[in-house]
Design an enzyme around this catalytic site. Sequence first.
Site, short mmCIF file in Angstrom:
data_model
loop_
_atom_site.label_atom_id
_atom_site.label_comp_id
_atom_site.label_asym_id
_atom_site.label_seq_id
_atom_site.Cartn_x
_atom_site.Cartn_y
_atom_site.Cartn_z
N ASP A 74 38.39 105.92 75.32
CA ASP A 74 39.46 104.93 75.51
C ASP A 74 39.19 103.72 74.63
OD1 ASP A 74 41.63 103.60 76.55
OD2 ASP A 74 40.67 103.09 78.45
N THR B 226 47.97 97.97 82.29
CA THR B 226 48.20 97.78 83.73
C THR B 226 47.73 96.41 84.23
OG1 THR B 226 46.16 99.04 84.01
CG2 THR B 226 48.21 100.20 84.42
N LYS C 236 35.69 108.94 81.31
CA LYS C 236 36.26 108.03 80.32
C LYS C 236 35.20 107.03 79.87
CE LYS C 236 39.17 104.46 81.17
NZ LYS C 236 38.83 103.40 80.23
N LYS D 14 41.54 102.69 72.39
CA LYS D 14 42.87 102.08 72.18
C LYS D 14 43.08 101.62 70.74
CE LYS D 14 43.33 100.49 76.98
NZ LYS D 14 41.93 100.68 77.44
N ASP E 68 46.27 100.10 64.56
CA ASP E 68 45.96 99.69 63.20
C ASP E 68 47.03 100.30 62.28
OD1 ASP E 68 44.45 98.98 60.81
OD2 ASP E 68 42.68 98.92 62.11
N ARG F 26 36.31 100.86 88.80
CA ARG F 26 35.56 100.07 89.77
C ARG F 26 35.57 100.59 91.20
NH1 ARG F 26 38.01 94.74 87.03
NH2 ARG F 26 39.58 96.35 86.64
O1 C5P Z 1 38.11 99.53 87.28
P1 C5P Z 1 39.50 100.04 87.05
O2 C5P Z 1 39.84 101.25 87.92
O3 C5P Z 1 40.55 98.96 87.11
O4 C5P Z 1 39.43 100.58 85.54
C1 C5P Z 1 40.55 101.03 84.84
C2 C5P Z 1 40.11 101.56 83.51
O5 C5P Z 1 41.25 102.04 82.81
C3 C5P Z 1 39.43 100.54 82.61
O6 C5P Z 1 38.45 101.21 81.85
C4 C5P Z 1 40.55 100.08 81.67
O7 C5P Z 1 40.07 99.73 80.39
C5 C5P Z 1 41.42 101.34 81.58
N1 C5P Z 1 42.84 101.13 81.32
C6 C5P Z 1 43.63 100.34 82.12
N2 C5P Z 1 44.96 100.16 81.84
C7 C5P Z 1 45.51 100.77 80.78
C8 C5P Z 1 44.73 101.60 79.98
C9 C5P Z 1 43.38 101.76 80.28
O8 C5P Z 1 43.13 99.78 83.12
N3 C5P Z 1 46.80 100.63 80.55
#
Ligand code: C5P
Length: 238
Positions: A61, A122, A35, A63, A66, A212
């Site tokens: 991703d 999330t 991603k 998102k 628009d 992360r």
């Molecule tokens: O580091 P972490 O595991 O929290 O990363 C989650 C990834 O998923 C990030 O790139 C974030 O932008 C993406 N994301 C998210 N929640 C969403 C959609 C995408 O955390 N609802």
Amino acid sequence: MSSMNSPWFLALDIDDQELAIDLASRTAPFVGGFKVGPRLCMRFGPSLIAKLAAHRPVFVDNKYFDIPSTMEAAVRATFEAGASFVTVHAQAGSEALHRLANLERDLSHQRPFRILAVTILTSFSQSGLPVVSSAMPIKDQVMKLADLVMTSGLRGIVCSSEEVYPIRQLYPESYLVVPGIRLPGQGRGDQTRVADPATALHGGASALVVGRPVVEASDPIVAARQIDEICKAVTRSK
Ligand code: C5P
């Protein structure tokens, strides 16, 4: 595409192209897809997507949210850049989602391609929601948005582990992507609605997004292998 070699996407949330490609090539045996978001896309765009797609399907991703015609054009450009998955905001509404469902159908004739509609991020908890949408419980908002997505003809939904089970029960044919994944004891960072990988998959997730916990691990390859093993153990047990 739902039969990725492992049901999770590694979120390459870093700024450096060489590091991203190196991490991708070393984790590829344990990862279903990669991603990338605006921080890499704005810098390296289609050439990076092509390099990553040589290893695994790429999930862009960005998102998009628009007016319908602009969303269609952005999704088409993302497909043409080589992505296999792209996110849009479900809150863009019925007309946009219907038009995107038609576009997904057309583009999928050329190669597998899925549009994923993000419900409520999330990172949000009830108290942190924007003032215009804070009255309705998050779960109710997610269920309404999931209904809108499915009614529009799309099947891809991004939700948290807290909503994945009821969505799976209502829409067995949906493709549910769950970010906010942490192993027990790991820090949440800015995420609030989190779960461990096995819980999210048992709840009905089609695929997970992990950033992360792998990218910032002392050994990202070991961490990726661990996520892969958990995912495969759950898949075998189903
Ligand atoms: O580091 P972490 O595991 O929290 O990363 C989650 C990834 O998923 C990030 O790139 C974030 O932008 C993406 N994301 C998210 N929640 C969403 C959609 C995408 O955390 N609802």
